[in-house]
Write a protein that holds these residues in place. Sequence first.
Motif, PDB file in Angstrom:
ATOM      1  N   PRO A 161       0.806  -1.212   0.000  1.00  0.00           N
ATOM      2  CA  PRO A 161       0.000   0.000   0.000  1.00  0.00           C
ATOM      3  C   PRO A 161       0.845   1.271   0.000  1.00  0.00           C
ATOM      4  O   PRO A 161       0.340   2.346  -0.238  1.00  0.00           O
TER       5      PRO A 161
ATOM      6  N   ILE B  99      -7.953   3.686  -4.441  1.00  0.00           N
ATOM      7  CA  ILE B  99      -7.651   3.695  -2.999  1.00  0.00           C
ATOM      8  C   ILE B  99      -7.763   2.261  -2.492  1.00  0.00           C
ATOM      9  O   ILE B  99      -8.821   1.646  -2.620  1.00  0.00           O
ATOM     10  N   GLY B 100      -6.699   1.742  -1.933  1.00  0.00           N
ATOM     11  CA  GLY B 100      -6.718   0.369  -1.426  1.00  0.00           C
ATOM     12  C   GLY B 100      -6.752  -0.633  -2.575  1.00  0.00           C
ATOM     13  O   GLY B 100      -6.493  -0.283  -3.736  1.00  0.00           O
TER      14      GLY B 100
ATOM     15  N   ASN C 138      -9.462  -2.870  -3.176  1.00  0.00           N
ATOM     16  CA  ASN C 138     -10.759  -3.524  -3.403  1.00  0.00           C
ATOM     17  C   ASN C 138     -11.738  -2.686  -4.234  1.00  0.00           C
ATOM     18  O   ASN C 138     -12.944  -2.752  -4.027  1.00  0.00           O
TER      19      ASN C 138
ATOM     20  N   ASP D   6     -12.016   0.750  -4.542  1.00  0.00           N
ATOM     21  CA  ASP D   6     -12.434   2.109  -4.161  1.00  0.00           C
ATOM     22  C   ASP D   6     -11.694   3.145  -5.003  1.00  0.00           C
ATOM     23  O   ASP D   6     -10.505   3.005  -5.266  1.00  0.00           O
TER      24      ASP D   6
ATOM     25  N   LEU E 103       1.621   7.522   0.055  1.00  0.00           N
ATOM     26  CA  LEU E 103       1.449   6.883   1.366  1.00  0.00           C
ATOM     27  C   LEU E 103       2.802   6.309   1.773  1.00  0.00           C
ATOM     28  O   LEU E 103       3.387   5.513   1.031  1.00  0.00           O
TER      29      LEU E 103
ATOM     30  N   LEU F 261       1.912   5.753   9.668  1.00  0.00           N
ATOM     31  CA  LEU F 261       1.987   6.155   8.259  1.00  0.00           C
ATOM     32  C   LEU F 261       1.911   7.660   8.116  1.00  0.00           C
ATOM     33  O   LEU F 261       1.329   8.345   8.966  1.00  0.00           O
TER      34      LEU F 261
ATOM     35  N   HIS G 255     -15.229   6.854   5.461  1.00  0.00           N
ATOM     36  CA  HIS G 255     -14.504   5.763   6.137  1.00  0.00           C
ATOM     37  C   HIS G 255     -14.183   6.185   7.563  1.00  0.00           C
ATOM     38  O   HIS G 255     -14.309   7.361   7.912  1.00  0.00           O
ATOM     39  N   THR G 256     -13.722   5.235   8.353  1.00  0.00           N
ATOM     40  CA  THR G 256     -13.089   5.591   9.624  1.00  0.00           C
ATOM     41  C   THR G 256     -11.607   5.264   9.474  1.00  0.00           C
ATOM     42  O   THR G 256     -11.226   4.453   8.628  1.00  0.00           O
ATOM     43  N   ASP G 257     -10.770   5.923  10.273  1.00  0.00           N
ATOM     44  CA  ASP G 257      -9.337   5.624  10.223  1.00  0.00           C
ATOM     45  C   ASP G 257      -9.075   4.444  11.149  1.00  0.00           C
ATOM     46  O   ASP G 257      -9.519   4.441  12.298  1.00  0.00           O
ATOM     47  N   PRO G 258      -8.376   3.437  10.660  1.00  0.00           N
ATOM     48  CA  PRO G 258      -8.211   2.222  11.469  1.00  0.00           C
ATOM     49  C   PRO G 258      -7.266   2.360  12.663  1.00  0.00           C
ATOM     50  O   PRO G 258      -7.385   1.595  13.619  1.00  0.00           O
ATOM     51  N   GLN G 259      -6.328   3.309  12.608  1.00  0.00           N
ATOM     52  CA  GLN G 259      -5.241   3.326  13.583  1.00  0.00           C
ATOM     53  C   GLN G 259      -5.670   3.854  14.963  1.00  0.00           C
ATOM     54  O   GLN G 259      -6.838   3.831  15.308  1.00  0.00           O
TER      55      GLN G 259
ATOM     56  N   LEU H  89     -11.274  -5.445   3.409  1.00  0.00           N
ATOM     57  CA  LEU H  89     -12.586  -4.814   3.244  1.00  0.00           C
ATOM     58  C   LEU H  89     -12.496  -3.553   2.406  1.00  0.00           C
ATOM     59  O   LEU H  89     -11.412  -3.066   2.087  1.00  0.00           O
ATOM     60  N   ARG H  90     -13.689  -3.011   2.073  1.00  0.00           N
ATOM     61  CA  ARG H  90     -13.757  -1.771   1.303  1.00  0.00           C
ATOM     62  C   ARG H  90     -13.574  -0.586   2.229  1.00  0.00           C
ATOM     63  O   ARG H  90     -13.736  -0.693   3.445  1.00  0.00           O
ATOM     64  N   LEU H  91     -13.286   0.572   1.622  1.00  0.00           N
ATOM     65  CA  LEU H  91     -13.042   1.799   2.381  1.00  0.00           C
ATOM     66  C   LEU H  91     -14.157   2.091   3.393  1.00  0.00           C
ATOM     67  O   LEU H  91     -13.905   2.386   4.554  1.00  0.00           O
TER      68      LEU H  91
HETATM   69  C1  LIG Z   1      -9.796   0.774   0.770  1.00  0.00           C
HETATM   70  C2  LIG Z   1      -8.851   0.847   1.660  1.00  0.00           C
HETATM   71  C3  LIG Z   1      -7.788   1.912   1.659  1.00  0.00           C
HETATM   72  C4  LIG Z   1      -7.309   1.888   3.095  1.00  0.00           C
HETATM   73  C5  LIG Z   1      -7.303   0.399   3.326  1.00  0.00           C
HETATM   74  C6  LIG Z   1      -8.696  -0.003   2.865  1.00  0.00           C
HETATM   75  O1  LIG Z   1      -8.829  -1.377   2.554  1.00  0.00           O
HETATM   76  C7  LIG Z   1      -9.710   0.408   3.949  1.00  0.00           C
HETATM   77  C8  LIG Z   1      -9.174   1.585   4.813  1.00  0.00           C
HETATM   78  C9  LIG Z   1      -8.360   2.616   4.015  1.00  0.00           C
HETATM   79  C10 LIG Z   1      -7.545   3.532   4.925  1.00  0.00           C
HETATM   80  C11 LIG Z   1      -8.300   4.795   5.375  1.00  0.00           C
HETATM   81  C12 LIG Z   1      -7.387   5.604   6.307  1.00  0.00           C
HETATM   82  C13 LIG Z   1      -5.960   5.741   5.762  1.00  0.00           C
HETATM   83  O2  LIG Z   1      -5.957   6.698   4.723  1.00  0.00           O
HETATM   84  C14 LIG Z   1      -5.434   4.381   5.236  1.00  0.00           C
HETATM   85  C15 LIG Z   1      -3.953   4.483   4.874  1.00  0.00           C
HETATM   86  C16 LIG Z   1      -5.696   3.310   6.228  1.00  0.00           C
HETATM   87  O3  LIG Z   1      -4.943   2.865   7.069  1.00  0.00           O
HETATM   88  O4  LIG Z   1      -6.967   2.806   6.033  1.00  0.00           O
HETATM   89  C17 LIG Z   1      -6.341   3.903   4.114  1.00  0.00           C
HETATM   90  C18 LIG Z   1      -5.964   2.579   3.419  1.00  0.00           C
HETATM   91  C19 LIG Z   1      -5.091   2.805   2.194  1.00  0.00           C
HETATM   92  O5  LIG Z   1      -5.286   3.780   1.453  1.00  0.00           O
HETATM   93  O6  LIG Z   1      -4.222   1.964   1.960  1.00  0.00           O
END
Ligand SMILES: C=C1C[C@]23C[C@@]1(O)CC[C@H]2[C@@]12CC[C@H](O)[C@@](C)(C(=O)O1)[C@H]2[C@@H]3C(=O)O
Length: 369
Positions: free
Chosen positions: A83, A91-92, A94, A96, A104, A211, A239-243, A351-353
């Motif tokens: 990524p 984006i990602g 899947n 998006d 990134l 990141l 989306h929500t931020d995963p971190q 998963l998707r965004l």
């Molecule tokens: C579609 C996607 C891009 C993402 C990874 C994912 O599968 C779902 C979460 C997306 C996201 C959103 C927040 C950040 O920008 C990011 C770097 C993250 O950690 O999750 C992006 C991912 C990405 O762009 O690689």
Amino acid sequence: MVVATPNPIRSEKIRNIELPIIDLSAERPEVSGLIVRACQEFGFFKVINHGVSQDVIARMESQSLEFFAKPVPEKQLAGPANPHGYGSKNIGFNGDVGEVEYLLLSTNSASISQMSNVISPHDPTPFRYGDWNPTRYLIKFETDLLVVPSISCELYFDPKLLVLDSSAARRYVEAVRGLACEILELMAEGLWVSDTSAFSRLIRAADSDSLLRLNHYPPLTEDSDKSPSSFRRIGFGEHTDPQILTVLRSNGVGGLQISLEDGVWIPVAPDSSAFCVNVGDVLQAMTNGRFVSVRHRALANSYQPRMSMAYFGAPSLHARVCSPPELVTPQRPRLYRTFTWAEYKKAVYTLRLGDGRLNIFRSRTVDEE
Ligand SMILES: C=C1C[C@]23C[C@@]1(O)CC[C@H]2[C@@]12CC[C@H](O)[C@@](C)(C(=O)O1)[C@H]2[C@@H]3C(=O)O
Ligand SMILES: O=C(O)CCC(=O)C(=O)O
Ligand SMILES: [Fe+2]
């Protein structure tokens, strides 16, 4: 007969609410209380008097602008985003898409400094280790732009970072990581967690998976479709931020919106003196649901380019995510099972965004723990 198609973005409800603006130079107990409240109510807030030097910010912003101003084939040398790296529209993995191009980068300082040691502008024999690999990357030092083969060697590094002046990027990352740690400690204090480094320790770790993302949302071009439906475009879908925590800055062009209730979007006004901070999924889990990881998105402006720089503070891959004991009580039983960041990240990228992922990690019943 021409039938006008309603623009889905235009027909959405927008409500103007000002996000809390928290002055970090105020008294500590007051600041921690305000942060906790903002994270419970909005999951987002702005910080001012944050201590990050204007010079560090300005250098990073100009690096970022310089990068996006390059011709596409040059930017593509830092791609595809897999990524990490340069991506445009996709984006990602899947399917998006959005009106955004981005870079990134991993902020793993060990890998950055290893690479800087390997390729040094002052070293007459810069490439000392490993075998040559035909992949080409852009390596930038001071004002020289060199295209050199990368090296594959047993040391891990992320050569894509070197499309930027690595010292500007490193300084920016160090400064925003410091700010993120300070905020995470204030959060722990405000929640009466006795181990006040319980959250910040995770992103301070040398192998943290944090990141840096530079986003550029181009305006419409001269020859773009100028029909009303093309005017407000999705740059980065909801989306929500995963971190754990995101610390974001943008140029003076708006576009960021957050969603508090279904269907109501709240625009976040751009503010060059502030950082916008938001709770990520891992922090929602670690606070046992007290703080909320809120859905947000960015719209691309039709006339002006928007640029944003987001630092995503993440744990190391093997770190276990669980709530400090003070946040789990009989009245508030554990909401999420313990998981590692590697497990969570795997779910994120499958998963998707716009998909919610935290539900997969909910505790089933207290008895099953
Ligand atoms: C579609 C996607 C891009 C993402 C990874 C994912 O599968 C779902 C979460 C997306 C996201 C959103 C927040 C950040 O920008 C990011 C770097 C993250 O950690 O999750 C992006 C991912 C990405 O762009 O690689
Ligand atoms: O550009 C923005 O303001 C938001 C970007 C964002 O949400 C992200 O990169 O995760
Ligand atoms: Fe985001």
